[in-house]
Design a protein around this motif. Structure first.
Motif, PDB file in Angstrom:
ATOM      1  N   GLU A  56      34.789  23.742  16.032  1.00 38.62           N
ATOM      2  CA  GLU A  56      33.911  23.455  14.884  1.00 38.62           C
ATOM      3  C   GLU A  56      34.526  23.971  13.586  1.00 38.62           C
ATOM      4  O   GLU A  56      34.479  23.299  12.558  1.00 38.62           O
ATOM      5  N   VAL A  57      35.103  25.154  13.643  1.00 38.13           N
ATOM      6  CA  VAL A  57      35.713  25.745  12.451  1.00 38.13           C
ATOM      7  C   VAL A  57      36.907  24.906  11.991  1.00 38.13           C
ATOM      8  O   VAL A  57      37.096  24.668  10.796  1.00 38.13           O
ATOM      9  N   ILE A  58      37.692  24.427  12.939  1.00 38.52           N
ATOM     10  CA  ILE A  58      38.842  23.591  12.608  1.00 38.52           C
ATOM     11  C   ILE A  58      38.371  22.266  12.004  1.00 38.52           C
ATOM     12  O   ILE A  58      38.936  21.788  11.019  1.00 38.52           O
ATOM     13  N   ALA A  59      37.350  21.678  12.593  1.00 40.53           N
ATOM     14  CA  ALA A  59      36.828  20.415  12.079  1.00 40.53           C
ATOM     15  C   ALA A  59      36.371  20.549  10.629  1.00 40.53           C
ATOM     16  O   ALA A  59      36.566  19.641   9.821  1.00 40.53           O
ATOM     17  N   LYS A  60      35.799  21.681  10.290  1.00 39.22           N
ATOM     18  CA  LYS A  60      35.355  21.932   8.924  1.00 39.22           C
ATOM     19  C   LYS A  60      36.503  22.344   8.019  1.00 39.22           C
ATOM     20  O   LYS A  60      36.365  22.391   6.811  1.00 39.22           O
TER      21      LYS A  60
END
Length: 65
Positions: A56-60
């Protein structure tokens, strides 16, 4: 699984329509990143130094290492 980003973020027209489509494009990029990373096995994620919690952090675009 590589992509080339041809959009520029420096253009600011102030138009709500451009803002709307920019938001949609960002959401879609995040969705595609999540989908691609979720297809990887835990072993494959470990090989590239990631965990499921990082997705999720990478996607953001907020992961800093």
């Amino acid at each position: 699984m590589a992509a080339i980003d041809i959009r520029t973020t420096s253009t600011k027209s102030g138009s709500p329509l451009f803002s709307f489509f920019g938001t949609i494009a960002t959401w879609n990029d995040e969705r595609m990143t999540r989908k691609a990373l979720n297809k990887l096995s835990a072993r494959e994620l470990d090989d590239i130094g990631l965990t499921r919690g990082d997705i999720e952090v990478i996607a953001k675009g907020n992961l800093i290492r």
